[in-house]
Scaffold this active site. Structure first.
Site, mmCIF file in Angstrom:
data_model
loop_
_atom_site.group_PDB
_atom_site.id
_atom_site.type_symbol
_atom_site.label_atom_id
_atom_site.label_comp_id
_atom_site.label_asym_id
_atom_site.label_seq_id
_atom_site.Cartn_x
_atom_site.Cartn_y
_atom_site.Cartn_z
ATOM 1 N N ASP A 27 0.862 -1.174 0.000
ATOM 2 C CA ASP A 27 0.000 0.000 0.000
ATOM 3 C C ASP A 27 0.904 1.231 0.000
ATOM 4 O OD1 ASP A 27 -1.685 2.129 0.546
ATOM 5 O OD2 ASP A 27 -2.721 1.139 2.212
ATOM 6 N N ALA B 248 -2.747 4.908 -8.752
ATOM 7 C CA ALA B 248 -3.771 5.935 -8.573
ATOM 8 C C ALA B 248 -5.164 5.321 -8.624
ATOM 9 C CB ALA B 248 -3.664 7.003 -9.659
ATOM 10 N N LEU C 41 -14.744 3.084 -20.452
ATOM 11 C CA LEU C 41 -15.671 3.032 -21.576
ATOM 12 C C LEU C 41 -15.407 1.907 -22.574
ATOM 13 C CD1 LEU C 41 -17.987 4.223 -23.236
ATOM 14 C CD2 LEU C 41 -16.310 5.699 -24.338
ATOM 15 N N TYR D 20 -11.916 13.004 -8.463
ATOM 16 C CA TYR D 20 -10.748 12.336 -9.048
ATOM 17 C C TYR D 20 -9.747 13.346 -9.583
ATOM 18 C CZ TYR D 20 -7.932 10.412 -12.815
ATOM 19 O OH TYR D 20 -6.881 10.118 -13.652
ATOM 20 N N SER E 49 -8.483 6.010 -10.311
ATOM 21 C CA SER E 49 -8.622 6.791 -11.533
ATOM 22 C C SER E 49 -10.024 6.831 -12.139
ATOM 23 C CB SER E 49 -7.658 6.248 -12.602
ATOM 24 O OG SER E 49 -8.017 4.927 -12.965
ATOM 25 N N PRO F 94 -24.434 1.145 -22.048
ATOM 26 C CA PRO F 94 -24.891 2.406 -21.437
ATOM 27 C C PRO F 94 -24.001 3.589 -21.803
ATOM 28 C CG PRO F 94 -23.682 1.109 -19.839
ATOM 29 C CD PRO F 94 -23.792 0.252 -21.080
ATOM 30 N N SER G 275 -8.054 15.399 -6.964
ATOM 31 C CA SER G 275 -7.013 14.688 -6.211
ATOM 32 C C SER G 275 -5.730 14.576 -7.025
ATOM 33 C CB SER G 275 -7.505 13.296 -5.791
ATOM 34 O OG SER G 275 -7.647 12.423 -6.904
ATOM 35 N N ASN H 262 -7.097 9.950 -22.397
ATOM 36 C CA ASN H 262 -7.738 8.672 -22.070
ATOM 37 C C ASN H 262 -6.964 7.481 -22.608
ATOM 38 O OD1 ASN H 262 -9.716 10.230 -21.040
ATOM 39 N ND2 ASN H 262 -11.371 9.408 -22.264
ATOM 40 N N GLU I 70 -7.124 15.382 -17.064
ATOM 41 C CA GLU I 70 -8.347 15.777 -16.373
ATOM 42 C C GLU I 70 -8.102 16.992 -15.489
ATOM 43 O OE1 GLU I 70 -11.409 13.954 -16.019
ATOM 44 O OE2 GLU I 70 -10.955 12.084 -17.050
#
Length: 362
Positions: free
Chosen positions: A23, A47, A172, A132, A49, A187, A135, A161, A91
């Protein structure tokens, strides 16, 4: 939860390779590992993510992405690591303006990309929109602070991505592949108009290797794939590749905190230009590789569970702990994913909920 040790099988037994399950927030365990190995270079891929998971439980993201990063850097300082490389995301930049909502294949010729005139650059101001990305932005700031305060030899890369073989199907592309193979609903958030830049995992790794070995200490490098596509077009491409009907596509309510946008990075100057000029796989080719992996490895049985009612997107998140999982890569700039903000922000605008987020579990 998204890693599968079996993907490392070809390396097991090599004298210069070791797997240690630790960890990164456990300071004693991390220091113990550094005491044993005395690494020269540390590349921090670790991470949390997934945006949806960060909305459900932001605390885990604070621990891993911020406290874990600080713990790793403290260990690097203590044991004299020569280079610390932080793998981050586009991001953190937020969203780009969506000035070509219909997409223009020739858009890149005049600068920018198919969906807008500009990219993120390494000088773009941070503007995260989810727990996310916030952070990850915080961890990036800590990396810079350790460089400026302690003279620590740091490098940061912000990628768009990722996708590719072994990726855990909460993202996705693998989710759509797994569900399509099992003839389950696909979806898609909102109307699927969010635009993302897609980076194949092997391309991302090549860029990281280039920066680790030749990057300038203290610098930030954007890594993009130069593959801007709307989420709905990605899902339709997967249907065509797998010979599945588009009638499997279902539209679900957008996630909280979504910003209308497009996400894309333009890599700048070891010189940044070298990173930005790397050649990347086309999405259509990369999906072939990802689909072959998920189809051949029994991922449908492992992860295709729980595609519940077409309501909240969380219903499509696999509850099973992973058996495969690795993210893809390519160079670009991102907010967390090339996001473009629609010019018209009115409620009900044709561009609402587009160009942001990972399409349907992204």
């Amino acid at each position: 939860y998204a890693g599968d040790p079996s993907t490392l099988a070809p390396l097991l037994g090599q004298p210069n390779f070791r797997v240690a399950k630790v960890d990164i927030c456990d300071r004693e365990a991390v220091y113990g590992l550094f005491e044993e190995e005395h690494p020269d270079v540390v590349v921090n891929f670790a991470a949390e993510s997934h945006v949806d998971r960060s909305i459900e439980d932001p605390g885990i993201f604070l621990q891993t992405n911020i406290i874990g990063t600080a713990t790793m850097m403290d260990a690097c300082r203590k044991y004299g690591v020569q280079r610390y490389h932080q793998v981050s995301t586009d991001e953190v930049y937020g969203a780009l303006e969506l000035t070509r909502p219909a997409g223009d294949p020739a858009g890149g010729e005049s600068g920018g990309g198919p969906f807008g005139e500009e990219f993120f650059t390494e000088e773009t101001k941070y503007n995260p929109h989810s727990p996310y990305s916030a952070s990850k932005a915080s961890s990036d700031h800590f990396v810079r602070a350790y460089h400026d305060t302690y003279g620590m030899p740091t490098l940061v890369t912000n990628c768009s991505n990722n996708y590719g073989p072994y990726q855990f199907p909460e993202k996705l592309i693998p989710l759509m592949i797994v569900n399509a193979l099992a003839d389950r609903p696909l979806p898609v958030y909102g109307r699927g108009l969010n635009v993302r830049d897609w980076l194949y995992v092997a391309d991302h790794c090549k860029a990281i290797d280039l920066v680790v070995n030749h990057g300038r200490i203290g610098e930030v490098y954007n890594i993009g794939g130069h593959n801007e596509m709307r989420n709905i077009d990605i899902v339709r491409l997967i249907c065509r590749k797998l010979g599945k009907p588009e009638s499997l596509i279902t539209y679900v309510a957008d996630r909280q905190g979504r910003v209308d946008a497009r996400d894309r990075k333009r890599p700048l100057g070891l010189a940044r230009a070298q990173v930005h000029s790397l050649k990347h796989a086309r999405v259509a080719d990369g999906i072939d590789e990802a689909a072959a992996d998920h189809g051949a490895a029994g991922d449908v049985a492992q992860f295709g569970q729980g595609a519940g009612a077409a309501g909240a997107r969380q219903n499509f998140l696999p509850d099973r702990r992973p058996v495969r999982g690795a993210q893809g890569h390519q160079f670009t700039r991102r907010e967390g994913r090339n996001n473009r903000v629609a010019a018209d922000r009115r409620a009900g605008s044709a561009h609402d909920a587009s160009r942001l987020g990972d399409a349907a579990i992204g």
